[in-house]
Write a protein that holds these residues in place. Structure first.
Motif, PDB file in Angstrom:
ATOM      1  N   GLU A 334       0.994  -1.222  -0.245  1.00  0.00           N
ATOM      2  CA  GLU A 334       0.083   0.721  -0.151  1.00  0.00           C
ATOM      3  C   GLU A 334       1.008   1.461  -0.345  1.00  0.00           C
ATOM      4  N   ARG A 335       0.285   2.282  -0.627  1.00  0.00           N
ATOM      5  CA  ARG A 335       1.242   2.727  -1.164  1.00  0.00           C
ATOM      6  C   ARG A 335       1.245   4.211   0.266  1.00  0.00           C
ATOM      7  N   GLY A 336       0.675   4.273   0.861  1.00  0.00           N
ATOM      8  CA  GLY A 336       0.651   5.001   2.631  1.00  0.00           C
ATOM      9  C   GLY A 336       1.859   4.639   3.245  1.00  0.00           C
ATOM     10  N   ALA A 337       1.514   2.859   3.392  1.00  0.00           N
ATOM     11  CA  ALA A 337       2.756   2.549   3.742  1.00  0.00           C
ATOM     12  C   ALA A 337       4.136   2.053   4.096  1.00  0.00           C
ATOM     13  N   ILE A 338       4.105   2.192   2.183  1.00  0.00           N
ATOM     14  CA  ILE A 338       5.862   1.741   1.854  1.00  0.00           C
ATOM     15  C   ILE A 338       6.416   2.707   2.550  1.00  0.00           C
ATOM     16  N   HIS A 339       5.260   4.443   2.377  1.00  0.00           N
ATOM     17  CA  HIS A 339       6.117   5.953   2.557  1.00  0.00           C
ATOM     18  C   HIS A 339       6.303   5.963   3.691  1.00  0.00           C
ATOM     19  N   GLY A 340       5.877   5.475   4.717  1.00  0.00           N
ATOM     20  CA  GLY A 340       6.065   5.659   5.692  1.00  0.00           C
ATOM     21  C   GLY A 340       7.406   4.985   6.293  1.00  0.00           C
ATOM     22  N   LEU A 341       7.492   3.303   5.516  1.00  0.00           N
ATOM     23  CA  LEU A 341       8.949   2.145   5.589  1.00  0.00           C
ATOM     24  C   LEU A 341      10.135   3.159   5.070  1.00  0.00           C
ATOM     25  N   ILE A 342       9.721   3.612   4.142  1.00  0.00           N
ATOM     26  CA  ILE A 342      11.240   3.968   2.952  1.00  0.00           C
ATOM     27  C   ILE A 342      11.298   6.297   4.065  1.00  0.00           C
ATOM     28  N   GLU A 343       9.967   6.406   4.390  1.00  0.00           N
ATOM     29  CA  GLU A 343      10.773   8.138   5.394  1.00  0.00           C
ATOM     30  C   GLU A 343      11.311   7.382   7.141  1.00  0.00           C
TER      31      GLU A 343
END
Length: 354
Positions: A334-343
């Motif tokens: 999921e885009r939001g979750a992947i963004h949070g992971l990388i951040e």
């Protein structure tokens, strides 16, 4: 017991101390007459020394191997292979050199003998990652599986502490993903847990005494097991992210795996509870993601993408690329979750479930 399919890969392994001395006999066993010796620029002297000891079996040395296997370097190597009439390749070094040998084999079908000097593990896989115009792609083909791998513990005794740590954590990443791979099986799961445990025991000892030969042997054994796991089953989110980050931002390979691994494990923790139990047990930790993060801290390895060269404004680009052709993963992508992971990985925060 759940039904499973297990495919063994045909690769000959020679493991021990001083085993580089068996290289001439192994070249003869494969029926080769003129091998080209591959290395990175930093290991050119070792490659030249090895070639000189082959008693006329060497067709030359190519010492331009680089991270992420750039296609343009492979093309230059192939020119030398053709001009020297080489009938096989010998790769001495880490994942960069092994990747070049595989890229040559893919295009020429020449036999490979790989002599690892780090814990990368790619020597045990039929997987090749190549970079062209800033994008890294991977292929799986038995054409790139080395015919022989010679593990010589003596060659790892001078491996710097920093590279020992990140290379070992890179190997652990292979086993972590094997435990929740779509095509996992009980044989590989046993090897994965043993590989993680062996490296987790050895790496802290090597930070205190890099020339501890018993710990070096345990670490190399663990790396072999972890590499075998990567070669036998599929990859998931962790490897997709590392391929994206490494290929797009030219980040160091092992360090990228080191930073991302705890966060990828946290992302998948709820969807793969049995894998997390095995990982935690192998690490002697209560939590797999936190255990991986704390092991990196203990080894004084990097824990933030910003510290290994990733720009802050690259997070969005990384998310976009990671969502293109995603690998199978136990937890939904999921885009939001992947963004949070990388951040979180960029900042070096503690891993947390998405």
């Amino acid at each position: 017991m759940q039904p499973f399919i297990y495919n063994g890969l045909a690769s000959r392994v020679i493991f021990g101390f001083g085993t580089l001395g068996q290289l001439p006999a192994e070249i003869d066993r494969l029926g080769l007459k003129r091998v080209i010796v591959l290395a990175t620029p930093q290991q050119q002297r070792e490659a030249q020394k090895t070639a000189a000891g082959l008693d006329g079996r060497a067709a030359g040395v190519f010492a331009e191997a680089a991270m992420h296997t750039p296609v343009e370097i492979t093309e230059r190597a192939l020119e030398q292979v053709t001009e020297s009439r080489a009938d096989g390749v010998v790769a001495i070094g880490g994942g960069s050199t092994t990747g070049l040998a595989k890229a040559i084999a893919l295009r020429s079908d020449l036999p490979q003998i790989v002599v690892p000097t780090t814990y990368a593990g790619s020597e045990m896989t039929p997987i090749l990652g190549e970079t062209k115009e800033g994008l890294k792609t991977t292929i799986r083909s038995e054409k790139v599986l080395p015919e022989t791998v010679i593990y010589d513990v003596d060659l790892t005794l001078t491996l710097p502490a920093g590279l020992t740590a990140t290379s070992g954590l890179n190997a652990i990443a292979h086993a972590v993903e094997a435990l929740y791979a779509q095509d996992r099986n009980p044989i590989i799961s046993m090897m994965a847990e043993e590989g993680i445990a062996s490296l987790a025991r050895a790496l802290p000892r090597l930070m205190e005494n890099p020339r501890d030969s018993d710990a070096r042997s345990d670490a190399l054994y663990g790396a072999w097991l972890c590499g075998t796991c990567l070669g036998a089953v599929g990859m998931a989110l962790h490897h997709k992210l590392c391929h994206t980050l490494g290929g797009s931002f030219d980040l160091p390979h092992a360090e990228t795996h080191t930073v991302v691994l705890p966060h990828a494990a946290a992302y998948n923790a709820k969807a793969a509870p049995d894998a997390m139990k095995r990982i935690a047990r192998a690490l002697s930790a209560r939590s797999a993601p936190l255990g991986l993060y704390r092991l990196a801290k203990l080894l004084r390895a990097p824990t933030a993408l910003r510290d290994i060269g990733m720009p802050a404004d690259g997070i969005g680009k990384a998310v976009d690329i990671a969502l293109q052709n995603p690998y199978w993963n136990p937890a939904p992508i999921e885009r939001g979750a992947i963004h949070g992971l990388i951040e979180r990985a960029w900042h070096g925060d503690l891993p947390q479930a998405s």
